[in-house]
Design a protein around this motif. Structure first.
Motif, PDB file in Angstrom:
ATOM      1  N   ASP A  68       0.818 -15.305  12.898  1.00 43.62           N
ATOM      2  CA  ASP A  68       0.993 -14.087  13.808  1.00 43.62           C
ATOM      3  C   ASP A  68       1.107 -12.883  14.134  1.00 43.62           C
ATOM      4  O   ASP A  68       0.683 -12.208  15.065  1.00 43.62           O
ATOM      5  CB  ASP A  68       2.347 -15.072  14.264  1.00 43.62           C
ATOM      6  CG  ASP A  68       1.546 -17.257  14.713  1.00 43.62           C
ATOM      7  OD1 ASP A  68       0.851 -16.974  14.742  1.00 43.62           O
ATOM      8  OD2 ASP A  68       2.979 -17.930  14.888  1.00 43.62           O
TER       9      ASP A  68
ATOM     10  N   LEU B 141       0.079 -10.913  12.418  1.00 44.33           N
ATOM     11  CA  LEU B 141      -0.927  -9.420  12.438  1.00 44.33           C
ATOM     12  C   LEU B 141      -1.168 -10.019  14.049  1.00 44.33           C
ATOM     13  O   LEU B 141      -2.560  -8.625  13.843  1.00 44.33           O
ATOM     14  CB  LEU B 141      -1.894 -10.493  11.705  1.00 44.33           C
ATOM     15  CG  LEU B 141      -2.877 -10.202  11.410  1.00 44.33           C
ATOM     16  CD1 LEU B 141      -3.306  -8.527  11.231  1.00 44.33           C
ATOM     17  CD2 LEU B 141      -3.975 -11.105  10.463  1.00 44.33           C
ATOM     18  N   GLY B 142      -1.298 -10.813  14.518  1.00 48.04           N
ATOM     19  CA  GLY B 142      -2.134 -10.626  15.621  1.00 48.04           C
ATOM     20  C   GLY B 142      -0.865 -10.047  16.939  1.00 48.04           C
ATOM     21  O   GLY B 142      -1.730  -9.352  17.375  1.00 48.04           O
TER      22      GLY B 142
ATOM     23  N   LEU C  20      -2.631  -6.449  15.533  1.00 50.71           N
ATOM     24  CA  LEU C  20      -3.730  -6.334  16.939  1.00 50.71           C
ATOM     25  C   LEU C  20      -3.659  -5.468  17.658  1.00 50.71           C
ATOM     26  O   LEU C  20      -4.106  -5.032  18.331  1.00 50.71           O
ATOM     27  CB  LEU C  20      -4.313  -7.262  16.799  1.00 50.71           C
ATOM     28  CG  LEU C  20      -5.131  -8.047  15.285  1.00 50.71           C
ATOM     29  CD1 LEU C  20      -5.936  -9.387  15.185  1.00 50.71           C
ATOM     30  CD2 LEU C  20      -5.726  -7.200  14.321  1.00 50.71           C
ATOM     31  N   LYS C  21      -2.308  -6.353  17.985  1.00 53.12           N
ATOM     32  CA  LYS C  21      -2.349  -5.702  19.820  1.00 53.12           C
ATOM     33  C   LYS C  21      -1.614  -3.880  19.878  1.00 53.12           C
ATOM     34  O   LYS C  21      -2.175  -3.734  20.626  1.00 53.12           O
ATOM     35  CB  LYS C  21      -1.618  -6.798  20.991  1.00 53.12           C
ATOM     36  CG  LYS C  21      -1.480  -8.029  20.918  1.00 53.12           C
ATOM     37  CD  LYS C  21      -0.654  -8.914  22.086  1.00 53.12           C
ATOM     38  CE  LYS C  21      -1.419 -10.430  21.634  1.00 53.12           C
ATOM     39  NZ  LYS C  21      -0.240 -11.255  21.908  1.00 53.12           N
TER      40      LYS C  21
ATOM     41  N   ASN D 259      -1.873  -1.765  17.964  1.00 47.55           N
ATOM     42  CA  ASN D 259      -3.185  -1.117  17.435  1.00 47.55           C
ATOM     43  C   ASN D 259      -2.622   0.147  16.439  1.00 47.55           C
ATOM     44  O   ASN D 259      -3.170   1.150  16.811  1.00 47.55           O
ATOM     45  CB  ASN D 259      -4.277  -0.745  18.107  1.00 47.55           C
ATOM     46  CG  ASN D 259      -5.514  -0.706  17.943  1.00 47.55           C
ATOM     47  OD1 ASN D 259      -5.480  -1.041  17.062  1.00 47.55           O
ATOM     48  ND2 ASN D 259      -6.193  -0.130  19.079  1.00 47.55           N
TER      49      ASN D 259
ATOM     50  N   LYS E 238      -1.788   1.624  12.917  1.00 52.24           N
ATOM     51  CA  LYS E 238      -2.539   2.056  11.521  1.00 52.24           C
ATOM     52  C   LYS E 238      -1.570   0.590  10.656  1.00 52.24           C
ATOM     53  O   LYS E 238      -2.173   0.487   9.934  1.00 52.24           O
ATOM     54  CB  LYS E 238      -3.442   2.954  11.547  1.00 52.24           C
ATOM     55  CG  LYS E 238      -4.114   2.141   9.694  1.00 52.24           C
ATOM     56  CD  LYS E 238      -5.268   3.261   9.709  1.00 52.24           C
ATOM     57  CE  LYS E 238      -6.420   3.619   8.429  1.00 52.24           C
ATOM     58  NZ  LYS E 238      -7.227   3.296   8.685  1.00 52.24           N
TER      59      LYS E 238
ATOM     60  N   LEU F 286      -0.189  -2.707  10.884  1.00 50.31           N
ATOM     61  CA  LEU F 286      -2.008  -3.353  10.771  1.00 50.31           C
ATOM     62  C   LEU F 286      -1.753  -3.593   8.997  1.00 50.31           C
ATOM     63  O   LEU F 286      -1.639  -4.491   8.834  1.00 50.31           O
ATOM     64  CB  LEU F 286      -2.766  -2.534  11.138  1.00 50.31           C
ATOM     65  CG  LEU F 286      -3.017  -3.088  12.668  1.00 50.31           C
ATOM     66  CD1 LEU F 286      -4.429  -2.441  12.665  1.00 50.31           C
ATOM     67  CD2 LEU F 286      -3.438  -4.802  13.100  1.00 50.31           C
TER      68      LEU F 286
ATOM     69  N   LYS G  27     -12.361  -7.518  17.725  1.00 51.36           N
ATOM     70  CA  LYS G  27     -11.074  -7.690  16.977  1.00 51.36           C
ATOM     71  C   LYS G  27     -10.296  -9.500  17.322  1.00 51.36           C
ATOM     72  O   LYS G  27     -10.260  -9.623  16.274  1.00 51.36           O
ATOM     73  CB  LYS G  27     -10.007  -6.879  17.767  1.00 51.36           C
ATOM     74  CG  LYS G  27      -9.364  -6.242  18.147  1.00 51.36           C
ATOM     75  CD  LYS G  27      -8.717  -5.565  18.023  1.00 51.36           C
ATOM     76  CE  LYS G  27      -7.561  -5.107  19.427  1.00 51.36           C
ATOM     77  NZ  LYS G  27      -6.812  -3.636  18.703  1.00 51.36           N
TER      78      LYS G  27
ATOM     79  N   TYR H 206     -10.389 -12.428  15.512  1.00 49.16           N
ATOM     80  CA  TYR H 206      -9.010 -13.364  14.809  1.00 49.16           C
ATOM     81  C   TYR H 206      -8.646 -14.897  15.059  1.00 49.16           C
ATOM     82  O   TYR H 206      -7.989 -15.241  14.785  1.00 49.16           O
ATOM     83  CB  TYR H 206      -7.450 -12.187  15.814  1.00 49.16           C
ATOM     84  CG  TYR H 206      -6.724 -12.829  15.480  1.00 49.16           C
ATOM     85  CD1 TYR H 206      -5.555 -12.784  14.209  1.00 49.16           C
ATOM     86  CD2 TYR H 206      -5.724 -13.181  16.574  1.00 49.16           C
ATOM     87  CE1 TYR H 206      -4.474 -13.082  14.394  1.00 49.16           C
ATOM     88  CE2 TYR H 206      -4.632 -13.341  16.950  1.00 49.16           C
ATOM     89  CZ  TYR H 206      -4.234 -13.186  15.079  1.00 49.16           C
ATOM     90  OH  TYR H 206      -2.630 -14.103  14.720  1.00 49.16           O
TER      91      TYR H 206
ATOM     92  N   ARG I 262      -8.089 -17.750  12.916  1.00 50.88           N
ATOM     93  CA  ARG I 262      -6.804 -18.243  12.729  1.00 50.88           C
ATOM     94  C   ARG I 262      -7.536 -20.153  12.783  1.00 50.88           C
ATOM     95  O   ARG I 262      -6.382 -20.925  12.592  1.00 50.88           O
ATOM     96  CB  ARG I 262      -5.889 -18.838  14.713  1.00 50.88           C
ATOM     97  CG  ARG I 262      -5.506 -17.249  14.389  1.00 50.88           C
ATOM     98  CD  ARG I 262      -4.690 -17.046  15.864  1.00 50.88           C
ATOM     99  NE  ARG I 262      -3.318 -17.968  15.881  1.00 50.88           N
ATOM    100  CZ  ARG I 262      -2.247 -18.315  15.399  1.00 50.88           C
ATOM    101  NH1 ARG I 262      -1.699 -17.224  15.634  1.00 50.88           N
ATOM    102  NH2 ARG I 262      -1.841 -19.123  15.527  1.00 50.88           N
TER     103      ARG I 262
END
Lengths: 97, 97
Positions: free
Chosen positions: A35, A37-38, A41-42, A44, A46, A49, B23, B27, B31
């Motif tokens: 979760d 990590l998700g 990702l939004k 962005n 680095k 991440l 991505k 992703y 999951r």
């Protein structure tokens, strides 16, 4: 560092905790890291991440330790330089995913 | 095989697909693999577990390729033979998780 070395390092640092916590709770924590990590990702970012990829890999290795799976053997048994479905590199399967 | 070598292998096999998928969808597939790992944990079948651990690691590497993260650098930057919180091996943090 090889995959097994990383898993061994996780065992040295955390197995006393992981084995007491058990597979169900350790899996639950892996899901929490997925979760996070998700979310990263939004954003962005680095650094965020890298932090979350590290945590997912760490908890995956911890879970593998709890259920006595060798991640490196598991990964290379399935992905041996070719797509396990079409047996080609690069994969020639249709992009269904 | 080292972590970077595995990620590079995933790039050779799948990057043409992964980069087109992007991505968010990659992703989403990670999951799904996490869900399948959860099912395999309930069954406790070693072969099924190896298969699902392999898939989670593979999709994690694919996702890292899509967002240009080096999994090995990320993992070893955070977990350098010590718990990143207490700086001890084995970890001396309370078992809160």
């Amino acid at each position: 560092m090889d995959i097994r070395g990383f898993q061994d390092m996780m065992r040295s640092i955390y197995f006393h905790h992981d084995s007491r916590r058990g597979k169900t709770k350790t899996y639950a924590w892996l899901r929490e890291e997925i979760d996070e990590l998700g979310e990263a990702l939004k954003e962005n970012d680095k650094k965020a991440l890298e932090n979350e990829f590290a945590d997912v890999l760490a908890w995956l290795a911890s879970l593998a330790n709890v259920v006595n799976i060798d991640l490196e053997i598991a990964a290379l048994s399935k992905y041996d330089s070719k797509c396990p479905k079409c047996r080609k590199t690069p994969c020639e399967c249709p992009l269904s995913k």
